[in-house]
Design a protein around this motif. Structure first.
Motif, mmCIF file in Angstrom:
data_model
loop_
_atom_site.group_PDB
_atom_site.id
_atom_site.type_symbol
_atom_site.label_atom_id
_atom_site.label_comp_id
_atom_site.label_asym_id
_atom_site.label_seq_id
_atom_site.Cartn_x
_atom_site.Cartn_y
_atom_site.Cartn_z
ATOM 1 N N ALA A 141 -2.164 -24.838 -6.761
ATOM 2 C CA ALA A 141 -2.669 -23.862 -5.790
ATOM 3 C C ALA A 141 -3.195 -22.636 -6.527
ATOM 4 O O ALA A 141 -2.639 -22.221 -7.549
ATOM 5 N N ASN A 142 -4.266 -22.072 -6.018
ATOM 6 C CA ASN A 142 -4.842 -20.830 -6.536
ATOM 7 C C ASN A 142 -5.251 -20.917 -8.004
ATOM 8 O O ASN A 142 -5.169 -19.940 -8.737
ATOM 9 N N GLN A 143 -5.675 -22.110 -8.433
ATOM 10 C CA GLN A 143 -6.003 -22.271 -9.848
ATOM 11 C C GLN A 143 -7.126 -23.273 -10.047
ATOM 12 O O GLN A 143 -7.270 -24.227 -9.293
ATOM 13 N N VAL A 144 -7.917 -23.044 -11.089
ATOM 14 C CA VAL A 144 -8.904 -24.007 -11.580
ATOM 15 C C VAL A 144 -8.370 -24.519 -12.914
ATOM 16 O O VAL A 144 -8.046 -23.728 -13.792
ATOM 17 N N SER A 145 -8.231 -25.828 -13.041
ATOM 18 C CA SER A 145 -7.747 -26.435 -14.284
ATOM 19 C C SER A 145 -8.787 -27.397 -14.800
ATOM 20 O O SER A 145 -9.561 -27.974 -14.036
ATOM 21 N N GLY A 189 -13.053 -21.615 -6.646
ATOM 22 C CA GLY A 189 -14.437 -21.984 -6.848
ATOM 23 C C GLY A 189 -14.903 -21.750 -8.271
ATOM 24 O O GLY A 189 -14.188 -21.172 -9.089
ATOM 25 N N ILE A 190 -16.092 -22.213 -8.524
ATOM 26 C CA ILE A 190 -16.803 -21.958 -9.769
ATOM 27 C C ILE A 190 -18.103 -21.289 -9.357
ATOM 28 O O ILE A 190 -18.889 -21.857 -8.590
ATOM 29 N N LYS A 191 -18.303 -20.055 -9.827
ATOM 30 C CA LYS A 191 -19.436 -19.257 -9.358
ATOM 31 C C LYS A 191 -20.779 -19.837 -9.781
ATOM 32 O O LYS A 191 -20.857 -20.693 -10.656
ATOM 33 N N MET A 192 -21.817 -19.337 -9.151
ATOM 34 C CA MET A 192 -23.186 -19.798 -9.377
ATOM 35 C C MET A 192 -23.545 -19.666 -10.853
ATOM 36 O O MET A 192 -23.299 -18.633 -11.467
ATOM 37 N N HIS A 193 -24.096 -20.748 -11.412
ATOM 38 C CA HIS A 193 -24.516 -20.777 -12.807
ATOM 39 C C HIS A 193 -25.549 -21.887 -12.979
ATOM 40 O O HIS A 193 -25.811 -22.637 -12.051
ATOM 41 N N THR A 194 -26.136 -21.980 -14.158
ATOM 42 C CA THR A 194 -27.069 -23.058 -14.469
ATOM 43 C C THR A 194 -26.587 -23.804 -15.698
ATOM 44 O O THR A 194 -25.733 -23.317 -16.441
ATOM 45 N N LEU A 247 -19.561 -24.322 -6.938
ATOM 46 C CA LEU A 247 -18.621 -25.236 -6.276
ATOM 47 C C LEU A 247 -17.529 -24.422 -5.613
ATOM 48 O O LEU A 247 -17.100 -23.387 -6.156
ATOM 49 N N HIS A 248 -17.062 -24.903 -4.467
ATOM 50 C CA HIS A 248 -15.981 -24.255 -3.730
ATOM 51 C C HIS A 248 -15.069 -25.329 -3.143
ATOM 52 O O HIS A 248 -15.562 -26.308 -2.572
ATOM 53 N N ALA A 249 -13.778 -25.141 -3.281
ATOM 54 C CA ALA A 249 -12.813 -26.121 -2.768
ATOM 55 C C ALA A 249 -12.536 -25.869 -1.289
ATOM 56 O O ALA A 249 -11.807 -24.951 -0.934
ATOM 57 N N ILE A 250 -13.123 -26.697 -0.422
ATOM 58 C CA ILE A 250 -12.811 -26.659 1.009
ATOM 59 C C ILE A 250 -11.380 -27.171 1.190
ATOM 60 O O ILE A 250 -10.590 -26.611 1.936
#
Length: 116
Positions: A26-30, A52-57, A98-101
């Motif tokens: 929870a509350n983490q990106v791994s 989420g992972i913010k906007m990037h290219t 990307l965003h985790a729904i």
């Protein structure tokens, strides 16, 4: 897995579930990098709900295979809901996020152009 293995950190010559390789917290990106070479990268990710992972290219095309959960993936101005078992390609040089729904796990494969 030998010292000369090209894909690291996961067992070779046996059936596995990639979801078991990267836990959802929870509350983490791994993440767990499996391959990092100049022209290809393979990484397992998990994102807790709401993360989420913010906007990037990226200079390469990225294939996202959602292993479990639900991701909202934005490519340019378009939003896509991608569920476990589904795949989407993120084109090179197009902004994406990307965003985790619902908490999700994914395999990310990025293929970059060969350096000339």
């Amino acid at each position: 897995m030998g010292a000369d293995s090209l894909i690291k950190k996961i067992p070779h010559s046996q059936v596995i579930k990639l979801e078991d390789m990267v836990a959802v917290d929870a509350n983490q990106v791994s993440s767990m990098t499996l391959v990092q070479r100049p022209s290809i990268g393979m990484t397992l990710f998990s994102l807790g709900e709401g993360e989420g992972i913010k906007m990037h290219t990226s200079p390469g095309d990225a294939m996202v295979q959602i292993l479990s959960g639900i991701a909202e993936i934005i490519i340019g101005e378009e939003k896509h809901l991608v569920h476990g078992g589904e795949t989407i390609i993120l084109p090179a040089n197009i902004p994406h996020a990307l965003h985790a729904i619902k908490s999700f796990q994914m395999l990310l494969i990025v293929v970059k152009p060969d350096k000339q």
